[in-house]
Motif scaffolding. Structure first.
Motif, mmCIF file in Angstrom:
data_model
loop_
_atom_site.group_PDB
_atom_site.id
_atom_site.type_symbol
_atom_site.label_atom_id
_atom_site.label_comp_id
_atom_site.label_asym_id
_atom_site.label_seq_id
_atom_site.Cartn_x
_atom_site.Cartn_y
_atom_site.Cartn_z
ATOM 1 N N HIS A 19 79.589 99.012 -2.373
ATOM 2 C CA HIS A 19 79.560 98.736 -0.949
ATOM 3 C C HIS A 19 80.415 97.518 -0.608
ATOM 4 O O HIS A 19 81.052 97.463 0.425
ATOM 5 C CB HIS A 19 78.111 98.519 -0.517
ATOM 6 C CG HIS A 19 77.829 98.907 0.879
ATOM 7 N ND1 HIS A 19 78.192 100.120 1.406
ATOM 8 C CD2 HIS A 19 77.222 98.234 1.873
ATOM 9 C CE1 HIS A 19 77.806 100.181 2.661
ATOM 10 N NE2 HIS A 19 77.221 99.055 2.963
ATOM 11 N N CYS A 20 80.427 96.526 -1.486
ATOM 12 C CA CYS A 20 81.231 95.320 -1.299
ATOM 13 C C CYS A 20 82.437 95.412 -2.224
ATOM 14 O O CYS A 20 82.316 95.173 -3.414
ATOM 15 C CB CYS A 20 80.431 94.073 -1.662
ATOM 16 S SG CYS A 20 79.239 93.581 -0.460
ATOM 17 N N HIS A 21 83.551 95.753 -1.696
ATOM 18 C CA HIS A 21 84.756 95.845 -2.521
ATOM 19 C C HIS A 21 85.293 94.444 -2.777
ATOM 20 O O HIS A 21 85.646 93.728 -1.858
ATOM 21 C CB HIS A 21 85.820 96.694 -1.833
ATOM 22 C CG HIS A 21 85.408 98.115 -1.702
ATOM 23 N ND1 HIS A 21 85.424 98.986 -2.764
ATOM 24 C CD2 HIS A 21 84.929 98.810 -0.648
ATOM 25 C CE1 HIS A 21 84.995 100.161 -2.365
ATOM 26 N NE2 HIS A 21 84.678 100.082 -1.085
ATOM 27 N N GLY A 22 85.315 94.050 -4.045
ATOM 28 C CA GLY A 22 85.892 92.770 -4.420
ATOM 29 C C GLY A 22 85.121 91.577 -3.896
ATOM 30 O O GLY A 22 85.698 90.545 -3.612
ATOM 31 N N HIS A 23 83.807 91.697 -3.749
ATOM 32 C CA HIS A 23 83.040 90.594 -3.189
ATOM 33 C C HIS A 23 82.848 89.490 -4.212
ATOM 34 O O HIS A 23 82.948 89.700 -5.404
ATOM 35 C CB HIS A 23 81.678 91.089 -2.675
ATOM 36 C CG HIS A 23 80.721 91.430 -3.750
ATOM 37 N ND1 HIS A 23 80.707 92.646 -4.366
ATOM 38 C CD2 HIS A 23 79.746 90.694 -4.342
ATOM 39 C CE1 HIS A 23 79.764 92.662 -5.279
ATOM 40 N NE2 HIS A 23 79.173 91.496 -5.289
ATOM 41 N N GLY A 24 82.524 88.339 -3.697
ATOM 42 C CA GLY A 24 82.226 87.207 -4.560
ATOM 43 C C GLY A 24 83.478 86.512 -5.061
ATOM 44 O O GLY A 24 84.582 87.023 -4.991
ATOM 45 N N ALA A 25 83.258 85.313 -5.544
ATOM 46 C CA ALA A 25 84.355 84.499 -6.049
ATOM 47 C C ALA A 25 84.535 84.751 -7.542
ATOM 48 O O ALA A 25 83.586 84.983 -8.269
ATOM 49 C CB ALA A 25 84.051 83.024 -5.801
ATOM 50 N N VAL A 30 85.757 79.614 -8.577
ATOM 51 C CA VAL A 30 84.606 78.717 -8.645
ATOM 52 C C VAL A 30 85.000 77.408 -9.329
ATOM 53 O O VAL A 30 84.689 76.320 -8.853
ATOM 54 C CB VAL A 30 83.423 79.387 -9.382
ATOM 55 C CG1 VAL A 30 82.316 78.389 -9.677
ATOM 56 C CG2 VAL A 30 82.890 80.558 -8.579
ATOM 57 N N ALA A 31 85.716 77.497 -10.438
ATOM 58 C CA ALA A 31 86.138 76.303 -11.173
ATOM 59 C C ALA A 31 87.076 75.441 -10.328
ATOM 60 O O ALA A 31 86.977 74.221 -10.328
ATOM 61 C CB ALA A 31 86.813 76.702 -12.477
ATOM 62 N N ASP A 32 87.980 76.087 -9.600
ATOM 63 C CA ASP A 32 88.940 75.356 -8.782
ATOM 64 C C ASP A 32 88.291 74.712 -7.559
ATOM 65 O O ASP A 32 88.728 73.652 -7.113
ATOM 66 C CB ASP A 32 90.067 76.279 -8.313
ATOM 67 C CG ASP A 32 91.002 76.696 -9.448
ATOM 68 O OD1 ASP A 32 90.961 76.065 -10.529
ATOM 69 O OD2 ASP A 32 91.763 77.659 -9.249
ATOM 70 N N ILE A 38 80.938 75.792 -3.204
ATOM 71 C CA ILE A 38 80.469 77.109 -3.618
ATOM 72 C C ILE A 38 79.067 77.348 -3.069
ATOM 73 O O ILE A 38 78.245 76.445 -3.014
ATOM 74 C CB ILE A 38 80.430 77.206 -5.160
ATOM 75 C CG1 ILE A 38 81.818 76.966 -5.740
ATOM 76 C CG2 ILE A 38 79.871 78.546 -5.625
ATOM 77 C CD1 ILE A 38 82.861 77.957 -5.308
ATOM 78 N N ALA A 39 78.802 78.585 -2.678
ATOM 79 C CA ALA A 39 77.464 78.988 -2.248
ATOM 80 C C ALA A 39 77.148 80.342 -2.867
ATOM 81 O O ALA A 39 78.042 81.040 -3.334
ATOM 82 C CB ALA A 39 77.408 79.082 -0.725
ATOM 83 N N VAL A 50 83.164 81.175 -2.287
ATOM 84 C CA VAL A 50 83.857 79.937 -1.949
ATOM 85 C C VAL A 50 83.696 79.779 -0.432
ATOM 86 O O VAL A 50 84.143 80.617 0.340
ATOM 87 C CB VAL A 50 85.346 79.981 -2.353
ATOM 88 C CG1 VAL A 50 86.069 78.721 -1.893
ATOM 89 C CG2 VAL A 50 85.488 80.164 -3.864
ATOM 90 N N LYS A 51 83.014 78.717 -0.025
ATOM 91 C CA LYS A 51 82.669 78.534 1.386
ATOM 92 C C LYS A 51 83.880 78.611 2.306
ATOM 93 O O LYS A 51 83.838 79.293 3.336
ATOM 94 C CB LYS A 51 81.950 77.199 1.585
ATOM 95 C CG LYS A 51 80.591 77.137 0.917
ATOM 96 C CD LYS A 51 79.988 75.754 1.076
ATOM 97 C CE LYS A 51 78.670 75.609 0.375
ATOM 98 N NZ LYS A 51 78.113 74.249 0.524
#
Length: 91
Positions: A19-25, A30-32, A38-39, A50-51
């Motif tokens: 349902h979420c294509h390519g969601h999230g970091a 995250v490291a950068d 980050i949330a 990444v906020k």
């Protein structure tokens, strides 16, 4: 896939077919970004966001004085339908 199916596999990042294509970091994002930038998506638990990227894409909601960042477009309507549920889960 139904909205209910969106919640299965918490912690998994579905890169295609979900349902979420390519969601999230990504781990690199995250490291950068650093910890303060980050949330965790309150709808798709385990998905980091990444906020700044979420805000640029309009993937956030403000509820009772708190901002919540979302991992994908599909999470917005789910959060809107029951913000108290997701705000409590994120606390």
């Amino acid at each position: 896939m139904s909205e209910h199916d969106h919640h299965h596999g918490h912690g998994e990042q579905k890169q295609s077919g979900g349902h979420c294509h390519g969601h999230g970091a990504s781990a690199e994002q995250v490291a950068d970004a650093g910890a303060d930038a980050i949330a965790e998506c309150p709808v798709m638990t385990g998905s980091t966001v990444v906020k700044a990227d979420a805000e640029a894409a309009g993937l956030f909601r403000d509820y009772e004085g708190q901002r919540y960042w979302l991992c994908c477009d599909a999470c917005g309507p789910l959060f809107d339908a029951d913000p108290a549920k997701y705000a409590t889960a994120a606390a």
